[in-house]
Design a protein around this motif. Structure first.
Motif, PDB file in Angstrom:
ATOM      1  N   PHE A 154       0.901  -1.250   0.007  1.00 18.18           N
ATOM      2  CA  PHE A 154       0.075   0.035  -0.135  1.00 18.18           C
ATOM      3  C   PHE A 154       0.930   1.195  -0.045  1.00 18.18           C
ATOM      4  CE2 PHE A 154      -2.101   3.236   2.610  1.00 18.18           C
ATOM      5  CZ  PHE A 154      -3.254   3.668   1.815  1.00 18.18           C
ATOM      6  N   ILE A 155       1.850   1.298   0.827  1.00 20.30           N
ATOM      7  CA  ILE A 155       2.519   2.405   0.859  1.00 20.30           C
ATOM      8  C   ILE A 155       3.565   2.628  -0.209  1.00 20.30           C
ATOM      9  CG2 ILE A 155       4.647   3.683   2.226  1.00 20.30           C
ATOM     10  CD1 ILE A 155       1.872   3.631   3.495  1.00 20.30           C
ATOM     11  N   ALA A 156       4.032   1.512  -0.663  1.00 22.45           N
ATOM     12  CA  ALA A 156       4.881   1.621  -2.143  1.00 22.45           C
ATOM     13  C   ALA A 156       4.105   2.095  -3.099  1.00 22.45           C
ATOM     14  CB  ALA A 156       5.511  -0.036  -2.369  1.00 22.45           C
ATOM     15  N   ARG A 157       2.879   1.618  -3.115  1.00 23.15           N
ATOM     16  CA  ARG A 157       1.981   2.217  -4.461  1.00 23.15           C
ATOM     17  C   ARG A 157       1.595   3.747  -3.920  1.00 23.15           C
ATOM     18  NH1 ARG A 157       4.304  -1.079  -6.297  1.00 23.15           N
ATOM     19  NH2 ARG A 157       3.521  -2.993  -7.134  1.00 23.15           N
ATOM     20  N   LEU A 158       1.464   4.071  -2.752  1.00 22.83           N
ATOM     21  CA  LEU A 158       1.134   5.362  -2.649  1.00 22.83           C
ATOM     22  C   LEU A 158       2.018   6.369  -2.599  1.00 22.83           C
ATOM     23  CD1 LEU A 158      -1.438   7.148  -1.629  1.00 22.83           C
ATOM     24  CD2 LEU A 158      -0.716   6.566   0.714  1.00 22.83           C
ATOM     25  N   ILE A 159       3.245   6.033  -2.171  1.00 26.31           N
ATOM     26  CA  ILE A 159       4.530   7.052  -1.776  1.00 26.31           C
ATOM     27  C   ILE A 159       5.574   6.709  -2.608  1.00 26.31           C
ATOM     28  CG2 ILE A 159       6.022   7.948  -0.089  1.00 26.31           C
ATOM     29  CD1 ILE A 159       3.825   7.740   1.937  1.00 26.31           C
ATOM     30  N   VAL A 160       6.054   5.358  -2.604  1.00 25.08           N
ATOM     31  CA  VAL A 160       7.300   4.839  -3.263  1.00 25.08           C
ATOM     32  C   VAL A 160       7.335   5.252  -4.657  1.00 25.08           C
ATOM     33  CG1 VAL A 160       8.892   3.140  -3.657  1.00 25.08           C
ATOM     34  CG2 VAL A 160       7.928   3.552  -1.446  1.00 25.08           C
ATOM     35  N   ASP A 161       6.231   4.830  -5.388  1.00 28.83           N
ATOM     36  CA  ASP A 161       5.999   4.828  -6.732  1.00 28.83           C
ATOM     37  C   ASP A 161       6.198   6.539  -7.227  1.00 28.83           C
ATOM     38  OD1 ASP A 161       5.965   2.359  -6.900  1.00 28.83           O
ATOM     39  OD2 ASP A 161       3.873   2.066  -7.540  1.00 28.83           O
TER      40      ASP A 161
ATOM     41  N   GLY B 244       9.668   8.016  -4.562  1.00 28.69           N
ATOM     42  CA  GLY B 244      10.842   7.235  -4.339  1.00 28.69           C
ATOM     43  C   GLY B 244      10.971   6.593  -2.929  1.00 28.69           C
ATOM     44  N   GLN B 245      12.152   5.768  -2.865  1.00 26.57           N
ATOM     45  CA  GLN B 245      12.519   5.226  -1.697  1.00 26.57           C
ATOM     46  C   GLN B 245      12.887   6.110  -0.406  1.00 26.57           C
ATOM     47  OE1 GLN B 245      14.891   1.564  -2.143  1.00 26.57           O
ATOM     48  NE2 GLN B 245      14.373   1.436  -4.421  1.00 26.57           N
ATOM     49  N   SER B 246      12.380   5.759   0.822  1.00 28.85           N
ATOM     50  CA  SER B 246      12.956   6.790   1.677  1.00 28.85           C
ATOM     51  C   SER B 246      12.430   6.047   3.078  1.00 28.85           C
ATOM     52  CB  SER B 246      11.928   8.101   1.625  1.00 28.85           C
ATOM     53  OG  SER B 246      10.630   7.994   2.175  1.00 28.85           O
ATOM     54  N   ALA B 247      13.288   6.594   4.106  1.00 27.97           N
ATOM     55  CA  ALA B 247      12.990   6.014   5.555  1.00 27.97           C
ATOM     56  C   ALA B 247      11.511   6.342   6.030  1.00 27.97           C
ATOM     57  CB  ALA B 247      14.194   6.624   6.500  1.00 27.97           C
ATOM     58  N   TRP B 248      11.186   7.526   5.542  1.00 25.03           N
ATOM     59  CA  TRP B 248       9.867   7.865   5.943  1.00 25.03           C
ATOM     60  C   TRP B 248       8.765   7.005   5.387  1.00 25.03           C
ATOM     61  CZ3 TRP B 248       9.237  11.553   9.363  1.00 25.03           C
ATOM     62  CH2 TRP B 248      10.024  12.494   9.661  1.00 25.03           C
ATOM     63  N   ALA B 249       8.937   6.350   4.109  1.00 27.26           N
ATOM     64  CA  ALA B 249       7.863   5.482   3.822  1.00 27.26           C
ATOM     65  C   ALA B 249       8.016   4.111   4.379  1.00 27.26           C
ATOM     66  CB  ALA B 249       8.213   5.464   2.169  1.00 27.26           C
ATOM     67  N   ALA B 250       9.083   3.670   4.671  1.00 23.98           N
ATOM     68  CA  ALA B 250       9.272   2.497   5.499  1.00 23.98           C
ATOM     69  C   ALA B 250       8.722   2.734   6.719  1.00 23.98           C
ATOM     70  CB  ALA B 250      10.933   2.056   5.435  1.00 23.98           C
ATOM     71  N   GLY B 251       9.089   3.733   7.585  1.00 21.65           N
ATOM     72  CA  GLY B 251       8.517   4.133   8.960  1.00 21.65           C
ATOM     73  C   GLY B 251       6.869   4.180   8.788  1.00 21.65           C
ATOM     74  N   LEU B 252       6.351   4.737   7.801  1.00 21.04           N
ATOM     75  CA  LEU B 252       4.903   4.866   7.678  1.00 21.04           C
ATOM     76  C   LEU B 252       4.363   3.324   7.641  1.00 21.04           C
ATOM     77  CD1 LEU B 252       2.268   6.582   7.503  1.00 21.04           C
ATOM     78  CD2 LEU B 252       2.800   7.016   5.078  1.00 21.04           C
TER      79      LEU B 252
ATOM     80  N   ILE C 129      11.808  -0.015   0.960  1.00 22.19           N
ATOM     81  CA  ILE C 129      13.254   0.572   0.507  1.00 22.19           C
ATOM     82  C   ILE C 129      14.026  -0.631   0.103  1.00 22.19           C
ATOM     83  CG2 ILE C 129      13.518   2.624   1.890  1.00 22.19           C
ATOM     84  CD1 ILE C 129      14.176   1.131   4.392  1.00 22.19           C
ATOM     85  N   PRO C 130      13.940  -1.340  -1.019  1.00 24.35           N
ATOM     86  CA  PRO C 130      14.584  -2.587  -1.337  1.00 24.35           C
ATOM     87  C   PRO C 130      15.999  -2.361  -1.752  1.00 24.35           C
ATOM     88  CG  PRO C 130      13.158  -1.873  -3.040  1.00 24.35           C
ATOM     89  CD  PRO C 130      12.734  -1.009  -1.786  1.00 24.35           C
ATOM     90  N   THR C 131      16.547  -1.352  -2.160  1.00 23.64           N
ATOM     91  CA  THR C 131      17.816  -0.872  -2.447  1.00 23.64           C
ATOM     92  C   THR C 131      18.291   0.117  -1.343  1.00 23.64           C
ATOM     93  OG1 THR C 131      17.206   0.690  -4.157  1.00 23.64           O
ATOM     94  CG2 THR C 131      17.372  -1.728  -4.676  1.00 23.64           C
ATOM     95  N   PHE C 132      19.524  -0.043  -1.104  1.00 20.44           N
ATOM     96  CA  PHE C 132      20.177   1.099  -0.199  1.00 20.44           C
ATOM     97  C   PHE C 132      21.624   1.004  -0.368  1.00 20.44           C
ATOM     98  CE2 PHE C 132      18.854  -3.027   1.822  1.00 20.44           C
ATOM     99  CZ  PHE C 132      20.016  -3.611   2.241  1.00 20.44           C
TER     100      PHE C 132
END
Length: 250
Positions: A137-144, A147-155, A229-232
């Motif tokens: 859900f967050i990947a489609r809402l924010i990451v797409d 982009g990737q971020s700690a904020w998205a993972a935290g949410l 955040i699959p890549t880092f």
């Protein structure tokens, strides 16, 4: 003619169906004890083996060095992953804690019973959903889009933590003795002030415990972090706007 009293010893001696049930009961209890002892022994062996193999590898350099390069058999550490996990969990808890506590207060103190039952059922459903759904859900809402971020993972991890904290907080608030509410009402204290000044402080210990358990659960989640955040990088990253390494993905 006086009645003949039964022999007490004979009356307490099991026989027939009672004897069979006692044998079955003792067999079941013995089997349970043996199974529990076997489980404890196996767990002890696993813990000893993990400690024996891991203690020799622990060092300050291992806990603080950058992640190892891909393809290297040795070298490197987990410092960036520890910091990244702490960053993601901190963001998740800062998001989840106020939402969960406010939800618990509303459901336990102010909500209509029908609304309360519906929302409580929703919390139960959220707690039972696979955590990868929050990640998707967050990947489609924010990451797409951002982009990737700690904020998205935290949410994403925060979505996992909300029902855990809220359910435990509801139970903690409901366990507050009714006499404390009645005493506050008798003094003419407004209900919202009773909640803030009496009920919440009384339930604070249980809420803190629930929060610690939710943080532990969030720190070990792999699916939401993998989807957001699959890549880092392999070095320390303190900017929450970028992808950070985490322990579950190492």
């Amino acid at each position: 003619m006086s009645a003949i009293s039964p022999d007490p010893k004979y009356a307490l001696t099991p026989s027939g169906n009672l004897r069979r049930r006692m044998i079955i009961s003792r067999t079941a209890v013995s089997g349970t004890i043996v199974a529990a002892a076997a489980a404890v022994i196996v767990l002890g062996i696993l813990v000893y083996y993990a400690a024996y193999q891991g203690v020799s590898q622990l060092s300050l350099s291992f806990l603080t060095s950058d992640l190892p390069q891909i393809g290297l058999a040795s070298g490197g550490g987990i410092g960036p992953a520890l910091v990244g996990t702490a960053e993601v969990v901190l963001i998740a808890t800062l998001i989840a804690l106020p939402i969960a506590i406010l939800t618990a207060i509303y459901l336990s103190e102010f909500a209509d019973p029908r609304i309360g039952r519906a929302m409580t059922t929703g919390l139960e459903v959220m707690a039972g959903l696979p955590t990868i759904i929050a990640g998707i859900f967050i990947a489609r809402l924010i990451v797409d889009t951002s982009g990737q971020s700690a904020w998205a993972a935290g949410l994403a991890v925060g979505i996992v933590e909300v029902p855990l904290i809220a359910r435990a907080s509801i139970e903690a608030l409901r366990r507050v003795p009714p006499t404390m509410r009645e005493a506050a009402d008798a003094l003419g204290v407004a209900h919202w002030r009773t909640v803030l000044g009496v009920i919440l402080p009384t339930a604070a210990n249980s809420i803190v415990t629930a929060t610690i358990l939710a943080v532990a659960r969030g720190a070990g989640e792999t699916a939401p972090v993998l989807m957001t955040i699959p890549t880092f990088g392999l070095t320390y990253q303190l900017n929450p706007g970028h992808a950070v390494p985490t322990v579950p993905l190492e």
